[in-house]
Design a protein around this motif. Structure first.
Motif, PDB file in Angstrom:
ATOM      1  N   GLY A  30      18.209  49.082  -5.012  1.00 27.09           N
ATOM      2  CA  GLY A  30      17.509  48.132  -4.170  1.00 27.09           C
ATOM      3  C   GLY A  30      16.002  48.308  -4.255  1.00 27.09           C
ATOM      4  O   GLY A  30      15.488  49.067  -5.080  1.00 27.09           O
ATOM      5  N   GLN A  55      18.775  44.363   3.632  1.00 29.59           N
ATOM      6  CA  GLN A  55      19.271  43.026   3.910  1.00 29.59           C
ATOM      7  C   GLN A  55      20.540  42.706   3.119  1.00 29.59           C
ATOM      8  O   GLN A  55      21.549  42.277   3.679  1.00 29.59           O
ATOM      9  CB  GLN A  55      18.175  41.987   3.604  1.00 29.59           C
ATOM     10  CG  GLN A  55      18.523  40.559   4.019  1.00 29.59           C
ATOM     11  CD  GLN A  55      18.737  40.428   5.520  1.00 29.59           C
ATOM     12  OE1 GLN A  55      18.070  41.086   6.309  1.00 29.59           O
ATOM     13  NE2 GLN A  55      19.684  39.597   5.911  1.00 29.59           N
ATOM     14  N   ASP A  56      20.491  42.887   1.800  1.00 29.08           N
ATOM     15  CA  ASP A  56      21.668  42.565   0.987  1.00 29.08           C
ATOM     16  C   ASP A  56      22.850  43.461   1.334  1.00 29.08           C
ATOM     17  O   ASP A  56      24.011  43.017   1.316  1.00 29.08           O
ATOM     18  CB  ASP A  56      21.326  42.717  -0.500  1.00 29.08           C
ATOM     19  CG  ASP A  56      20.343  41.657  -0.971  1.00 29.08           C
ATOM     20  OD1 ASP A  56      20.179  40.643  -0.262  1.00 29.08           O
ATOM     21  OD2 ASP A  56      19.716  41.851  -2.035  1.00 29.08           O
ATOM     22  N   LEU A  59      24.457  42.116   4.474  1.00 31.08           N
ATOM     23  CA  LEU A  59      25.261  40.924   4.191  1.00 31.08           C
ATOM     24  C   LEU A  59      26.599  41.324   3.568  1.00 31.08           C
ATOM     25  O   LEU A  59      27.642  40.738   3.893  1.00 31.08           O
ATOM     26  CB  LEU A  59      24.492  39.990   3.256  1.00 31.08           C
ATOM     27  CG  LEU A  59      23.258  39.310   3.849  1.00 31.08           C
ATOM     28  CD1 LEU A  59      22.529  38.507   2.792  1.00 31.08           C
ATOM     29  CD2 LEU A  59      23.645  38.418   5.035  1.00 31.08           C
ATOM     30  N   GLY A  60      26.588  42.299   2.672  1.00 31.81           N
ATOM     31  CA  GLY A  60      27.834  42.771   2.088  1.00 31.81           C
ATOM     32  C   GLY A  60      28.747  43.381   3.130  1.00 31.81           C
ATOM     33  O   GLY A  60      29.971  43.190   3.092  1.00 31.81           O
ATOM     34  N   GLN A 123      31.422  49.406   2.544  1.00 34.68           N
ATOM     35  CA  GLN A 123      30.206  48.609   2.713  1.00 34.68           C
ATOM     36  C   GLN A 123      29.343  49.153   3.846  1.00 34.68           C
ATOM     37  O   GLN A 123      28.110  49.160   3.747  1.00 34.68           O
ATOM     38  CB  GLN A 123      30.583  47.150   2.984  1.00 34.68           C
ATOM     39  CG  GLN A 123      31.114  46.409   1.773  1.00 34.68           C
ATOM     40  CD  GLN A 123      30.072  46.228   0.693  1.00 34.68           C
ATOM     41  OE1 GLN A 123      28.884  46.186   0.961  1.00 34.68           O
ATOM     42  NE2 GLN A 123      30.508  46.147  -0.554  1.00 34.68           N
ATOM     43  N   THR A 127      25.469  50.630   3.522  1.00 34.34           N
ATOM     44  CA  THR A 127      24.354  50.239   4.394  1.00 34.34           C
ATOM     45  C   THR A 127      23.612  51.475   4.892  1.00 34.34           C
ATOM     46  O   THR A 127      22.375  51.497   4.966  1.00 34.34           O
ATOM     47  CB  THR A 127      24.872  49.423   5.583  1.00 34.34           C
ATOM     48  OG1 THR A 127      25.585  48.275   5.094  1.00 34.34           O
ATOM     49  CG2 THR A 127      23.733  48.938   6.467  1.00 34.34           C
TER      50      THR A 127
END
Length: 336
Positions: A30, A55-56, A59-60, A123, A127
């Motif tokens: 990232g 952010q991504d 979302l995942g 996931q 994060t």
């Protein structure tokens, strides 16, 4: 000549380093959002050192959580349907094969739910991986990424020298490796003097490379010096290596030796004729400005120490300071 004792004292330039140094990297890729540690900072275990844009990853995690909810709903629906179909089977309205199909559908729904639950947990973990934390206490010794940099998974971004024991790292020439390895275990053979200090710190050889550095042709050595107070990483030091003193050796000035047929030789004086002759000797090293001869000479012999490259076998010489003799050549001198 006189028989005496001799021992080598060698000094190697060294650098103080941490025994364990880690290259820290993110477990996900990232864009670096912020950095919370600077070069030379002392950090604690668990302290956040750097963060990625999450952010991504969020979302995942949200998508995986939604898939988990859907899988749970499907499993619950299949369980309720199976309960109703069991009642119908007991009443004889459906066949046993239909009931088996419903049981298989529930098993598939349960497996899908467990898969979705594992993916949602993975996931969530990713994060959390957006925050790079220090595993142990130590000092930041290198910074390889700045905010705004896009890094891949496993790309080193920081270097952390762990708190604890210190090593001095130095290089040993290849012709001294065997002697160094053999004698380094002797108590007191290795001492370290840190730049700016007069005292010597005892050290113990911890590691000596088996392969030479391809550029310098030297062998990397690491010596343990414990945790001396006030010692900083990167400080310059000197490793002092003292070999045991050997008795029964002869010391000669370096100018007394010359090479003949690939072996060291000296000119030995015959007192009766005042003529010189070649004699092969075995050199055991150096002691200051003198050469240590371990074999080939006896204490009663006299050796020429000046003009050795101008002499020839059988040539007559005179002792330094002696009156000239017509039959003697003045090209060489000798001493005891």
């Amino acid at each position: 000549m006189q028989v005496s004792e001799a021992g080598q004292v060698l000094e190697f330039a060294a650098e103080v380093r941490s025994r364990s140094e880690s290259r820290l990297a993110f477990r996900v890729g990232g864009k670096v959002l912020s950095r919370h540690a600077n070069l030379g900072d002392s950090v604690k275990a668990g302290q956040v050192l750097m963060r990625l844009d999450p952010q991504d990853l969020k979302l995942g995690a949200d998508a995986a959580q939604a898939a988990l909810i859907a899988a749970k709903a499907n499993r619950d629906q299949q369980a309720a349907d199976l309960k109703r179909f069991k009642a119908l089977k007991d009443q004889g309205f459906i066949s046993g094969a239909e009931l088996e199909r419903r049981e298989s559908a529930l098993q598939a729904a349960q497996s899908q739910f467990e898969q979705a639950r594992a993916q949602a947990q993975a996931q969530r973990n990713q994060t959390e991986y957006a925050a790079l934390q220090a595993d142990v206490a130590g000092v930041i010794t290198a910074v390889d990424a700045e905010p705004g940099t896009v890094v891949g998974t496993g790309t080193p971004v920081l270097r952390l020298a762990q708190k604890g024991a210190r090593d001095v790292v130095f290089h040993v020439p290849e012709h001294q490796v065997q002697a160094f390895r053999a004698l380094s275990a002797t108590p007191g053979a290795l001492m370290v003097r840190v730049w700016g200090r007069d005292e010597l710190v005892p050290a113990k050889l911890r590691e000596l490379a088996e392969a030479a550095d391809p550029a310098t042709r030297t062998f990397v050595a690491k010596a343990d010096i414990g945790e001396p107070e006030g010692l900083k990483l990167g400080q310059t030091a000197t490793v002092v290596f003292s070999s045991p003193k050997r008795s029964g050796v002869v010391k000669l000035p370096m100018a007394a030796l010359f090479e003949s047929k690939g072996q060291p030789h000296v000119w030995v004086l015959e007192p009766a004729s005042m003529a010189v002759r070649q004699q092969a000797v075995t050199v055991g090293g150096a002691d200051g400005n003198a050469v240590v001869v371990t074999a080939g000479l006896s204490p009663a012999q006299e050796v020429v120490v000046a003009g050795v490259h101008t002499l020839s076998p059988g040539q007559k010489v005179r002792r330094y300071g002696a009156a000239p003799v017509a039959a003697a050549a003045s090209a060489g001198t000798s001493t005891r």
